[in-house]
Design a protein around this motif. Structure first.
Motif, short mmCIF file in Angstrom:
data_model
loop_
_atom_site.label_atom_id
_atom_site.label_comp_id
_atom_site.label_asym_id
_atom_site.label_seq_id
_atom_site.Cartn_x
_atom_site.Cartn_y
_atom_site.Cartn_z
N VAL A 45 14.94 -39.99 -5.34
CA VAL A 45 16.27 -40.22 -5.90
C VAL A 45 16.47 -39.31 -7.12
O VAL A 45 15.60 -39.22 -7.98
N ASP A 46 17.62 -38.65 -7.18
CA ASP A 46 17.94 -37.77 -8.30
C ASP A 46 18.60 -38.60 -9.40
O ASP A 46 19.79 -38.93 -9.32
N PHE A 47 17.83 -38.98 -10.41
CA PHE A 47 18.37 -39.80 -11.49
C PHE A 47 17.52 -39.63 -12.74
O PHE A 47 16.43 -39.08 -12.70
N LYS A 48 18.05 -40.13 -13.85
CA LYS A 48 17.33 -40.13 -15.12
C LYS A 48 17.40 -41.53 -15.72
O LYS A 48 18.03 -42.43 -15.17
N GLY A 49 16.77 -41.69 -16.89
CA GLY A 49 16.77 -42.98 -17.56
C GLY A 49 18.10 -43.25 -18.26
O GLY A 49 19.08 -42.54 -18.10
N CYS A 50 18.11 -44.30 -19.07
CA CYS A 50 19.32 -44.71 -19.79
C CYS A 50 19.83 -43.58 -20.68
O CYS A 50 19.05 -42.91 -21.38
N TYR A 51 21.15 -43.36 -20.66
CA TYR A 51 21.77 -42.32 -21.47
C TYR A 51 22.26 -42.86 -22.83
O TYR A 51 22.80 -42.11 -23.63
N SER A 52 22.06 -44.14 -23.06
CA SER A 52 22.47 -44.77 -24.33
C SER A 52 23.95 -44.56 -24.63
O SER A 52 24.34 -44.35 -25.77
N CYS A 53 24.78 -44.63 -23.58
CA CYS A 53 26.22 -44.46 -23.76
C CYS A 53 26.88 -45.78 -24.16
O CYS A 53 28.01 -45.79 -24.66
N PHE A 54 26.19 -46.91 -23.92
CA PHE A 54 26.66 -48.25 -24.26
C PHE A 54 27.96 -48.66 -23.57
O PHE A 54 28.62 -49.60 -24.00
N THR A 55 28.32 -47.95 -22.50
CA THR A 55 29.49 -48.37 -21.73
C THR A 55 29.29 -49.77 -21.16
O THR A 55 30.24 -50.54 -21.02
N CYS A 56 28.05 -50.12 -20.86
CA CYS A 56 27.76 -51.45 -20.31
C CYS A 56 27.94 -52.56 -21.33
O CYS A 56 27.93 -53.74 -20.99
N LYS A 57 28.12 -52.20 -22.60
CA LYS A 57 28.32 -53.19 -23.67
C LYS A 57 29.75 -53.17 -24.22
O LYS A 57 30.06 -53.92 -25.15
N LEU A 58 30.60 -52.34 -23.66
CA LEU A 58 31.96 -52.17 -24.19
C LEU A 58 32.82 -53.40 -23.91
O LEU A 58 33.00 -53.80 -22.75
N LYS A 59 33.37 -54.01 -24.95
CA LYS A 59 34.19 -55.20 -24.79
C LYS A 59 35.37 -54.93 -23.87
O LYS A 59 36.09 -53.94 -24.03
N ASN A 60 35.55 -55.82 -22.89
CA ASN A 60 36.66 -55.72 -21.93
C ASN A 60 36.61 -54.43 -21.10
O ASN A 60 37.60 -54.05 -20.47
N GLY A 61 35.49 -53.75 -21.12
CA GLY A 61 35.37 -52.51 -20.35
C GLY A 61 35.16 -52.81 -18.87
O GLY A 61 34.57 -53.83 -18.49
N LYS A 62 35.60 -51.92 -18.02
CA LYS A 62 35.47 -52.13 -16.58
C LYS A 62 34.02 -52.09 -16.11
O LYS A 62 33.70 -52.58 -15.03
N ASN A 63 33.16 -51.49 -16.91
CA ASN A 63 31.74 -51.39 -16.56
C ASN A 63 30.86 -52.31 -17.40
O ASN A 63 29.64 -52.11 -17.45
N TYR A 64 31.48 -53.31 -18.03
CA TYR A 64 30.69 -54.24 -18.84
C TYR A 64 29.65 -54.93 -17.95
O TYR A 64 29.96 -55.46 -16.89
N GLY A 65 28.40 -54.88 -18.37
CA GLY A 65 27.34 -55.54 -17.62
C GLY A 65 26.76 -54.73 -16.48
O GLY A 65 25.94 -55.24 -15.72
N LYS A 66 27.16 -53.48 -16.35
CA LYS A 66 26.55 -52.65 -15.30
C LYS A 66 26.51 -51.20 -15.76
O LYS A 66 27.31 -50.76 -16.59
N CYS A 67 25.56 -50.46 -15.22
CA CYS A 67 25.40 -49.06 -15.59
C CYS A 67 26.54 -48.26 -14.99
O CYS A 67 26.83 -48.36 -13.79
N SER A 68 27.16 -47.44 -15.80
CA SER A 68 28.33 -46.68 -15.35
C SER A 68 28.01 -45.24 -14.97
O SER A 68 28.88 -44.54 -14.44
N TYR A 69 26.78 -44.80 -15.26
CA TYR A 69 26.47 -43.39 -15.02
C TYR A 69 26.39 -43.10 -13.53
O TYR A 69 25.74 -43.82 -12.77
N LYS A 70 27.04 -42.05 -13.11
CA LYS A 70 27.15 -41.74 -11.69
C LYS A 70 26.15 -40.65 -11.31
O LYS A 70 26.34 -39.48 -11.61
N ASP A 71 25.08 -41.09 -10.67
CA ASP A 71 24.09 -40.17 -10.13
C ASP A 71 23.47 -40.83 -8.91
O ASP A 71 24.04 -41.77 -8.35
N GLY A 72 22.31 -40.37 -8.49
CA GLY A 72 21.72 -40.90 -7.27
C GLY A 72 21.32 -42.35 -7.34
O GLY A 72 21.12 -42.99 -6.30
N LEU A 73 21.21 -42.90 -8.56
CA LEU A 73 20.80 -44.30 -8.70
C LEU A 73 21.96 -45.27 -8.56
O LEU A 73 21.74 -46.45 -8.28
#
Length: 220
Positions: A45-73
């Motif tokens: 799988v073509d992927f890397k570790g956490c990018y520390s973008c904190f999108t998964c912690k953004l209040k009322n964000g569409k990606n709250y609670g899930k990783c938003s980075y788009k790669d092979g993972l």
């Protein structure tokens, strides 16, 4: 009744050797228990570790609670969130999980950790879990050093987070693993090649059987 779905995550790059063999034995046991299984080889799988973008912690964000980075993972994480069980299978490197498994765990678990005082899990399902470890050392070294007293070693810490987010994992181990196809070709004087071969022939089959039984009894 709908079959339970188990994802077996293989954090080793070597095919048909120790970790991969344990994964396959676990899978056969799960299949005999009428579970659907899939082995995911992270090194494919073509992927890397956490990018520390904190999108998964953004209040009322569409990606709250899930990783938003788009790669092979991304599609793999989506599948796992809808599954029933997950197995983390990894060789032990420097007393810890492999680097590739570490990257996967960052991407899988961190979005499910809510930043409140209890680090509450917001995972969509409380998955059944298991861990498969393959290693060069013996059981005593593994338990006393790698897991550590009160679970304070690197493996103990890893399992605590799995337990916090999902379910307490069933632990399956293969010790004193046979690393090389021909020990005469490699510098490895610290190991007794005859002892290694004897362990491979006499004990490793029993460890494979334990992996099979763990797969068969995943949901019992």
């Amino acid at each position: 009744m709908e079959k339970k779905k188990i994802y077996i995550i293989n954090g080793s790059n070597r095919k048909n050797v120790n970790t991969d063999s344990m994964c396959k034995s676990f899978m056969e046991g799960a299949k005999d228990a009428e579970c659907e299984t899939e082995i995911i080889h992270l090194y494919n799988v073509d992927f890397k570790g956490c990018y520390s973008c904190f999108t998964c912690k953004l209040k009322n964000g569409k990606n709250y609670g899930k990783c938003s980075y788009k790669d092979g993972l991304e599609p793999i994480l989506n599948k796992i969130s809808k599954g029933d069980g997950i197995v983390f299978a990894t060789p032990i490197y420097f007393a810890d999980i492999s680097g590739t498994m570490k990257m996967f765990v960052e991407r899988l678990l961190f979005p499910y950790v809510r930043y409140d005082k209890n680090y509450t899990s917001i995972a969509p399902k409380k998955l059944k879990t298991a861990v498969i470890y393959t290693m060069n050392v013996d059981k005593k070294t593994f338990e006393e050093t790698y897991v550590g007293k009160n679970g304070l070693g690197p493996i103990g810490f890893f399992e605590k987070w799995i337990s916090h987010i999902f379910d307490t994992p069933k632990r399956i181990c293969a010790f004193n693993t046979y690393q090389f196809s021909d020990y005469n070709k490699y510098f490895s004087e610290v190991w007794d090649k005859d002892d290694k071969l004897k362990y491979k022939n006499e004990i490793f089959p029993k460890e494979l059987e334990k992996a099979y039984e763990a797969g068969k009894n995943m949901f019992i």
